[in-house]
Design an enzyme around this catalytic site. Structure first.
Site, PDB file in Angstrom:
ATOM      1  N   ASP A  67       0.901  -1.014  -0.010  1.00  0.00           N
ATOM      2  CA  ASP A  67      -0.072  -0.003  -0.002  1.00  0.00           C
ATOM      3  C   ASP A  67       0.679   1.342  -0.027  1.00  0.00           C
ATOM      4  O   ASP A  67       2.102   1.357   0.241  1.00  0.00           O
ATOM      5  CB  ASP A  67      -0.898   0.100   1.093  1.00  0.00           C
ATOM      6  CG  ASP A  67      -0.228  -0.572   2.585  1.00  0.00           C
ATOM      7  OD1 ASP A  67       0.827  -0.334   2.491  1.00  0.00           O
ATOM      8  OD2 ASP A  67      -0.963  -0.596   3.506  1.00  0.00           O
ATOM      9  N   ASN A 136      -7.741  -2.183  14.119  1.00  0.00           N
ATOM     10  CA  ASN A 136      -8.983  -2.531  13.623  1.00  0.00           C
ATOM     11  C   ASN A 136      -9.363  -3.809  12.995  1.00  0.00           C
ATOM     12  O   ASN A 136     -10.397  -4.127  12.180  1.00  0.00           O
ATOM     13  CB  ASN A 136      -9.770  -1.473  12.995  1.00  0.00           C
ATOM     14  CG  ASN A 136      -8.966  -0.927  11.884  1.00  0.00           C
ATOM     15  OD1 ASN A 136      -8.073  -1.640  11.323  1.00  0.00           O
ATOM     16  ND2 ASN A 136      -9.653  -0.107  11.021  1.00  0.00           N
ATOM     17  N   HIS A 138      -7.501  -4.389   9.984  1.00  0.00           N
ATOM     18  CA  HIS A 138      -7.106  -4.181   8.653  1.00  0.00           C
ATOM     19  C   HIS A 138      -5.861  -4.765   8.388  1.00  0.00           C
ATOM     20  O   HIS A 138      -4.894  -4.865   9.258  1.00  0.00           O
ATOM     21  CB  HIS A 138      -7.195  -2.732   8.277  1.00  0.00           C
ATOM     22  CG  HIS A 138      -5.956  -1.984   8.655  1.00  0.00           C
ATOM     23  ND1 HIS A 138      -6.189  -0.650   9.141  1.00  0.00           N
ATOM     24  CD2 HIS A 138      -4.682  -1.837   8.789  1.00  0.00           C
ATOM     25  CE1 HIS A 138      -4.965  -0.021   9.178  1.00  0.00           C
ATOM     26  NE2 HIS A 138      -4.043  -0.936   8.976  1.00  0.00           N
ATOM     27  N   GLU A 143      -9.814  -1.832   4.999  1.00  0.00           N
ATOM     28  CA  GLU A 143     -10.583  -1.310   6.123  1.00  0.00           C
ATOM     29  C   GLU A 143     -11.730  -2.317   6.270  1.00  0.00           C
ATOM     30  O   GLU A 143     -12.114  -2.546   5.346  1.00  0.00           O
ATOM     31  CB  GLU A 143     -10.746   0.043   6.069  1.00  0.00           C
ATOM     32  CG  GLU A 143      -9.730   0.867   5.996  1.00  0.00           C
ATOM     33  CD  GLU A 143      -8.821   1.048   7.343  1.00  0.00           C
ATOM     34  OE1 GLU A 143      -8.853   0.479   8.142  1.00  0.00           O
ATOM     35  OE2 GLU A 143      -8.131   2.226   7.490  1.00  0.00           O
TER      36      GLU A 143
END
Ligand code: GLP
Length: 241
Positions: A67, A136, A138, A143
């Site tokens: 990413d 979270n 990810h 996400e």
């Protein structure tokens, strides 16, 4: 899923480096999927050392990063281009033409995403994908949400991610709101996956990843479906298992 729990971050980094080194020793033209974040820094430091010592040769290796933030030029110290040069590429004999990192500032981002997926396929797919994990759940920048995307795409970063990553920026306002990430399909197609997690802040996400439902609300939970996924965790990250 194979789970390896080690004492602390140093041991995690050493084990992860051995894992990657073994892949490159087995296949000198290995295609590595690479991750950023603070977690793999120790692994990269050790890989650089193994390269210096002549134990691991990166001259045939092809890399694809997961990413990149949108809107940060590669020269920005918080861009993942800068990170990869700083932590790994400047220290090993990987060939510049074999390095691929998503271009967060591409003029035609949709075309770029398509080409990135084509380049991964043309290289024969990813042999070993390294992953960190967000608080979270990810992976890359996939996400939590109602749906996940298969291919490389642009995402709006979750509020928790902006907050977690703001520690690297002068203020939360400076954290880019969007990023380009490999999709879940590209990650799941990797022949092997190695996920690293360290520290208490990751314990809940790791619990959901290992023993929760497979759900788009925890993207890492999809790794339960992968045949060759290994998790290297330190004691704190594994504390809720
Ligand atoms: C970022 C990256 C992820 C990384 C995550 C965790 O959001 N896009 O690939 O896994 O942060 O980072 P850290 O290892 O610093 O906790």
């Amino acid at each position: 899923m194979k789970i390896i729990v080690v004492e602390d971050y140093e041991q995690l980094s050493a084990k992860a480096a051995q894992f990657v080194a073994a892949q490159v020793i087995l296949k000198s033209h290995a295609v590595l999927g690479l991750a950023t974040g603070s977690t793999p820094e120790g692994m990269y430091r050790r890989l650089a050392q193994l390269n210096r010592e002549g134990t691991v040769d990166f001259s045939g290796v092809i890399t694809f990063n997961l990413d990149e933030y949108c809107g940060l030029p590669p020269s920005h110290p918080q861009s993942y281009h800068y990170y990869m040069n700083h932590h790994l590429f400047n220290h090993v004999n990987v060939r510049p033409e074999n390095i691929h990192i998503p271009a967060g500032d591409a003029a035609d981002i949709a075309a770029f995403c398509r080409e990135y997926d084509q380049a991964i396929a043309a290289a024969g797919g990813i042999d070993l994908q390294i992953l960190g994990i967000g608080v979270n759940g990810h992976i890359g920048f996939n996400e939590p949400g109602n749906c996940l995307h298969a291919g490389t795409h642009v995402v709006d970063l979750a509020a928790e991610t902006i907050e977690a990553n703001s520690r690297f920026f002068a203020s939360p306002d400076e954290v880019p709101r969007q990023a380009v990430t490999m999709g879940m399909g590209s990650i799941m197609r990797a022949k092997r996956i190695l996920l690293l997690a360290s520290g208490k802040s990751k314990a809940e996400a790791i619990k959901e990843t290992v023993s929760g439902k497979v759900t788009t609300a925890v993207p890492a939970s999809f790794l339960q479906l992968h045949r060759k996924a290994t998790l290297i965790l330190d004691k704190e990250a594994a504390s809720l298992l």
